[in-house]
Design a protein around this motif. Structure first.
Motif, PDB file in Angstrom:
ATOM      1  N   TRP A 162       0.822  -1.207   0.000  1.00  0.00           N
ATOM      2  CA  TRP A 162       0.000   0.000   0.000  1.00  0.00           C
ATOM      3  C   TRP A 162       0.860   1.264   0.000  1.00  0.00           C
ATOM      4  CZ3 TRP A 162      -4.594   0.732  -1.596  1.00  0.00           C
ATOM      5  CH2 TRP A 162      -5.589  -0.237  -1.440  1.00  0.00           C
ATOM      6  N   HIS A 213      -3.824   3.078   5.789  1.00  0.00           N
ATOM      7  CA  HIS A 213      -4.075   1.647   5.609  1.00  0.00           C
ATOM      8  C   HIS A 213      -3.656   0.874   6.853  1.00  0.00           C
ATOM      9  CE1 HIS A 213      -4.746   2.639   1.385  1.00  0.00           C
ATOM     10  NE2 HIS A 213      -3.581   3.278   1.410  1.00  0.00           N
ATOM     11  N   ARG A 242      -8.416   9.679   4.265  1.00  0.00           N
ATOM     12  CA  ARG A 242      -8.017   8.858   3.120  1.00  0.00           C
ATOM     13  C   ARG A 242      -7.192   9.676   2.123  1.00  0.00           C
ATOM     14  NH1 ARG A 242      -7.931   3.999   4.143  1.00  0.00           N
ATOM     15  NH2 ARG A 242      -8.107   3.476   1.944  1.00  0.00           N
TER      16      ARG A 242
END
Length: 246
Positions: A162, A213, A242
Motif C-alpha cells: 500500500w 491503511h 483517506r
C-alpha cells in the motif's frame, strides 16, 4: 543473490517487478531468518528470485489467510469438526513447511546438540519453569510459530504494498523519498539502522501509510466531525482520513 539485487537486475533490464510477490517473499524470508535462522530467497534461481522451496513455504501462508475468515459449517455446528465438510483442511496445509524443522530442533535440544539459543525457535524451546521442565509443549511451540509467521508475512507485506502504491500515485512524494535516501545512505550501500534518525521524510511517509491503511480497523468514524487542532495540525470539519497529504 539478494532480494535487493533481484529487484535491481529486473529493473535495469527493463523487466517488470511484481511488487506483491516481492513484498510477500521478503517479509516471509525476514521472519524465517528470525524464527528459524534460515533464508531461502535467491537460492536456486539465477536471477536471485524466489526458488521452489521459497514458493512452497510462502504460498501455504497466504492460502491459509484466504480461508481463515471464509464460511465453514463446523464454526456453527461444532460436532462436525474433524470431518472437514468444506474441504478447507485439505487446502490449508502448513504442517510440512515448518513442523519438521520444529521437531528436528526440539530433538537437537533434547540430545544436547544445541545449548545456546540462536533464533526465536530456540528461545521458545529453551523456556523452562522453576523446576527446569519445558514451559511449552511441542504443540504449543508449533502454534506460536505458525501464528508469528502468518501475522508477520501478511500485515507487513500489505503495508509495504500500500505504501508504494500511494507513492506511485504521488510521484513527487516518491521522488522526495528517493532523494532523501540517496543523500543520507548513498547509492552504494544498503540502509542501516543507524541511518533511521536522518531519514525523517521516509519515516513520515511510513506513518502516513499506517494511518491510511491500518492493519486492523480502529477509530471507525474516520472523518473529522468538527474543526479541530491535533498535535499542532489544523483539521477542517469533514476531512476524511483517506488523503495522502505529504
Amino acid at each position: 543473490m539478494t532480494l535487493h539485487l533481484f529487484i535491481c537486475k529486473n529493473s535495469d533490464e527493463g523487466g517488470l517487478v511484481n511488487l506483491r510477490v516481492v513484498a510477500r517473499h521478503y517479509c516471509g524470508n525476514m521472519m524465517r531468518k528470525l524464527v528459524f535462522n534460515q533464508r531461502y530467497f535467491g537460492e536456486g534461481k539465477s536471477d536471485g528470485g524466489p526458488g521452489f522451496e521459497e514458493e512452497e513455504y510462502v504460498e501455504p501462508i497466504f492460502t491459509f489467510l484466504a480461508h481463515i475468515y471464509s464460511f465453514c459449517i463446523s464454526d456453527y455446528l461444532s460436532f462436525l469438526r474433524g470431518l472437514d465438510q468444506d474441504g478447507h483442511e485439505k487446502i490449508v496445509e502448513m504442517k510440512k513447511c515448518q513442523y519438521p524443522i520444529i521437531e528436528d530442533r526440539i530433538r537437537q535440544w533434547i540430545d544436547g546438540k544445541k545449548v545456546e539459543p540462536q533464533d526465536l525457535l530456540d528461545v521458545l524451546i529453551s523456556l523452562t519453569d522453576h523446576n527446569g521442565a519445558p514451559l511449552l509443549s511441542t504443540n504449543e511451540i508449533k502454534a506460536e510459530i505458525s501464528e508469528i509467521m502468518v501475522a508477520a508475512a501478511d500485515n507487513s507485506s500489505n503495508v509495504l504494498e500500500w505504501t508504494l502504491v500511494e507513492m506511485l500515485n504521488k510521484p513527487e512524494t516518491l521522488e522526495k523519498t528517493i532523494n532523501e535516501i540517496n543523500n543520507v545512505v548513498g547509492k552504494d550501500k544498503l540502509v542501516q539502522e543507524s541511518d533511521f534518525p536522518q531519514v525523517n521524510y521516509v519515516k513520515a511517509c511510513a506513518r502516513e501509510a499506517f494511518r491510511l491503511h491500518p492493519i486492523a480497523p480502529f477509530n471507525l468514524p474516520h472523518v473529522s466531525e468538527t474543526d479541530t487542532t491535533m498535535a499542532g495540525y489544523f483539521i477542517s470539519k469533514g476531512i476524511k482520513g483517506r488523503k495522502w497529504c505529504l
